[in-house]
Design an enzyme around this catalytic site. Structure first.
Site, PDB file in Angstrom:
ATOM      1  N   HIS A 236       7.238  -5.697   5.740  1.00  0.00           N
ATOM      2  CA  HIS A 236       8.343  -5.758   6.706  1.00  0.00           C
ATOM      3  C   HIS A 236       8.593  -4.398   7.327  1.00  0.00           C
ATOM      4  O   HIS A 236       8.173  -3.361   6.808  1.00  0.00           O
ATOM      5  CB  HIS A 236       9.631  -6.213   6.005  1.00  0.00           C
ATOM      6  CG  HIS A 236      10.163  -5.183   5.050  1.00  0.00           C
ATOM      7  ND1 HIS A 236       9.632  -4.983   3.777  1.00  0.00           N
ATOM      8  CD2 HIS A 236      11.136  -4.263   5.203  1.00  0.00           C
ATOM      9  CE1 HIS A 236      10.289  -4.004   3.192  1.00  0.00           C
ATOM     10  NE2 HIS A 236      11.200  -3.531   4.024  1.00  0.00           N
ATOM     11  N   ASP A 238      12.091  -2.356   8.387  1.00  0.00           N
ATOM     12  CA  ASP A 238      13.540  -2.481   8.189  1.00  0.00           C
ATOM     13  C   ASP A 238      14.201  -2.708   9.546  1.00  0.00           C
ATOM     14  O   ASP A 238      13.964  -1.931  10.465  1.00  0.00           O
ATOM     15  CB  ASP A 238      14.097  -1.200   7.547  1.00  0.00           C
ATOM     16  CG  ASP A 238      13.536  -0.970   6.154  1.00  0.00           C
ATOM     17  OD1 ASP A 238      13.462   0.195   5.713  1.00  0.00           O
ATOM     18  OD2 ASP A 238      13.143  -1.955   5.507  1.00  0.00           O
ATOM     19  N   HIS A 292       6.096  -1.585   5.827  1.00  0.00           N
ATOM     20  CA  HIS A 292       5.937  -1.217   4.411  1.00  0.00           C
ATOM     21  C   HIS A 292       6.184  -2.426   3.515  1.00  0.00           C
ATOM     22  O   HIS A 292       6.628  -3.484   3.982  1.00  0.00           O
ATOM     23  CB  HIS A 292       6.883  -0.063   4.051  1.00  0.00           C
ATOM     24  CG  HIS A 292       8.318  -0.342   4.317  1.00  0.00           C
ATOM     25  ND1 HIS A 292       8.860  -0.425   5.601  1.00  0.00           N
ATOM     26  CD2 HIS A 292       9.346  -0.577   3.478  1.00  0.00           C
ATOM     27  CE1 HIS A 292      10.157  -0.667   5.513  1.00  0.00           C
ATOM     28  NE2 HIS A 292      10.474  -0.770   4.258  1.00  0.00           N
ATOM     29  N   ARG A 302      10.370  -1.239 -12.072  1.00  0.00           N
ATOM     30  CA  ARG A 302      10.465  -0.192 -11.047  1.00  0.00           C
ATOM     31  C   ARG A 302      11.813  -0.304 -10.351  1.00  0.00           C
ATOM     32  O   ARG A 302      12.333  -1.394 -10.152  1.00  0.00           O
ATOM     33  CB  ARG A 302       9.336  -0.336 -10.026  1.00  0.00           C
ATOM     34  CG  ARG A 302       9.408   0.669  -8.893  1.00  0.00           C
ATOM     35  CD  ARG A 302       8.201   0.629  -7.974  1.00  0.00           C
ATOM     36  NE  ARG A 302       8.406   1.567  -6.862  1.00  0.00           N
ATOM     37  CZ  ARG A 302       8.887   1.234  -5.673  1.00  0.00           C
ATOM     38  NH1 ARG A 302       9.201  -0.038  -5.425  1.00  0.00           N
ATOM     39  NH2 ARG A 302       9.073   2.127  -4.736  1.00  0.00           N
TER      40      ARG A 302
END
Ligand SMILES: C=C1C[C@]23C[C@H]1CC[C@H]2[C@]1(C)CCC[C@@](C)(C(=O)O)[C@H]1[C@@H]3C(=O)O
Ligand SMILES: O=C(O)CCC(=O)C(=O)O
Ligand SMILES: [Fe+2]
Length: 371
Positions: A236, A238, A292, A302
């Site tokens: 995607h 942002d 990203h 994570r």
């Protein structure tokens, strides 16, 4: 309830309970991504690590060096990292560590603060209440931030935690309130550098984002027994303007650059910065909204903290004329319109801004036809 019943039928709520999901030998189909979108082994992204010390000290040459590096990165893939960014490191580490405390709470308590339909705020497990396939392998907590000193209101983040989780979470609220204040300061400083990079008046974008209406997103990616089949966050851009991301030491962020996915290994005490769709529109497409995604692994959870800078929601997003050479690439819009598009009509992906522009133009032309 045995673990096999944890994923109810799609029209019923799916509970993303890592403590149960990890006991299952096979990943349920709702989390499996198409072969073409699955993670693969890849090289590291060679992106500039920009030292902001000189900029904050007012050194002209290092400010222009930083602006030049930012310009090159933003014209290419919209991604760079910064060090000596002025954000207190112990505060950063505390904010990241608090994620372990929050996401290890019992699911019943986290669900108590579930995202309310029609809002972005609250807890979500794999967005299972919004989507029925390609579910992200993550839990999230999202809350709003705006500068309460300007609006003369209460500290909005502290209020969020105490009103949603009670006074036991006051310390969480204090830390994330301070963290968001630091994020906004850094974001506005970067807006100055972006203005220099784009050749507009230095305070132009800082003023544009003065009364920002921003978003804080806490990401928690549990370990996964079949990490090669899932994604922590799908590919995607942002939709927001500027993202400041703090990632932990585990690694998993990937950026699409030079026509391939590249890993972004964590750099201790650096902050990841990426351009979003709204700023790409403000630059009339000169700066790229960074494509990203986040992958997960078999052994370690994570964590990441994403601060999304957004303008006041009714401000008109329109590239300043000095930037526009040739035709304007995007219709005028407000952040409120783009945010609503991603929350009610379209799952943000790599084409959000294009799809939104077409949607906006078609809906305005259809309303013209009926007027
Ligand atoms: C405006 C926003 C929508 C999302 C959170 C912020 C900025 C990033 C967006 C998002 C992370 C892009 C990938 C898909 C998404 C649904 C997610 O995985 O969380 C997006 C967020 C959202 O719509 O909640
Ligand atoms: O966790 C990451 O590294 C990326 C998260 C992200 O892209 C997002 O929340 O928008
Ligand atoms: Fe993102």
């Amino acid at each position: 309830m045995d673990s096999s019943s944890i994923l109810l039928s799609p029209q019923e709520l799916i509970f993303f309970d890592p403590s149960i999901l990890q006991t299952q030998s096979k990943i349920q189909k709702e989390f499996i991504w198409p072969q073409t979108e699955r993670p693969n082994s890849l090289q590291d992204l060679q992106a500039p690590l920009i030292d902001l010390q000189g900029f904050f000290s007012g050194h002209h040459d290092s400010t222009y060096t930083a602006a030049k590096l930012i310009d090159t990165a933003c014209r290419s893939h919209g991604f760079f990292q910064v060090i000596n960014h002025g954000v207190d490191l112990s505060l950063s580490h505390q904010a990241l560590n608090f994620l372990d405390d929050f996401f290890s709470l019992p699911l019943s308590l986290k669900l108590h603060a579930s995202r309310k339909p029609g809002t972005m705020w609250g807890y979500s497990g794999a967005h299972a209440d919004r989507f029925s396939s390609k579910l992200p392998w993550k839990e999230t907590l999202s809350f709003p931030y705006h500068n309460s000193t300007i609006s003369n209101s209460n500290p909005v983040v502290l209020d969020y935690f105490t009103s949603n989780f009670g006074n036991d979470f006051k310390q969480f609220g204090l830390v994330y309130q301070k963290y968001c204040e630091e994020m906004e300061k850094l974001a506005l400083a970067i807006m100055e550098l972006l203005a220099i990079s784009l050749g507009v008046e230095r305070m132009y974008f800082r003023d544009f984002f003065k009364n920002s209406d921003s978003i804080m997103r806490c990401n928690y990616y549990p370990p996964c027994q079949e990490p090669e089949l899932v994604l922590g966050t799908g590919p995607h851009c942002d939709p927001t303007s500027l993202t400041i991301l703090q990632q932990d030491h585990v690694g998993g962020l990937q950026v699409f650059a030079n026509d391939q996915w590249k890993a972004v290994p964590p750099v201790p005490d650096a902050l990841v910065i990426n351009i979003g769709d709204t700023f790409m529109a403000l630059s009339n497409g000169k700066y790229k909204s960074c494509l990203h995604r986040a992958v997960v692994n078999r052994h370690w959870a994570r964590k990441s903290l994403a601060y999304f800078l957004c303008p006041q929601e009714d401000k008109v997003v329109r590239a300043p004329s000095v930037i526009v050479e040739g035709p304007r690439k995007y219709p005028d819009f407000s952040w409120a319109e783009l945010r609503e598009f991603t929350q009610k009509h379209y799952r943000a992906d790599m084409n959000t801004l294009q799809s939104f522009s077409q949607w906006l133009l078609s809906s305005s032309s259809s309303s013209l036809e009926h007027s």
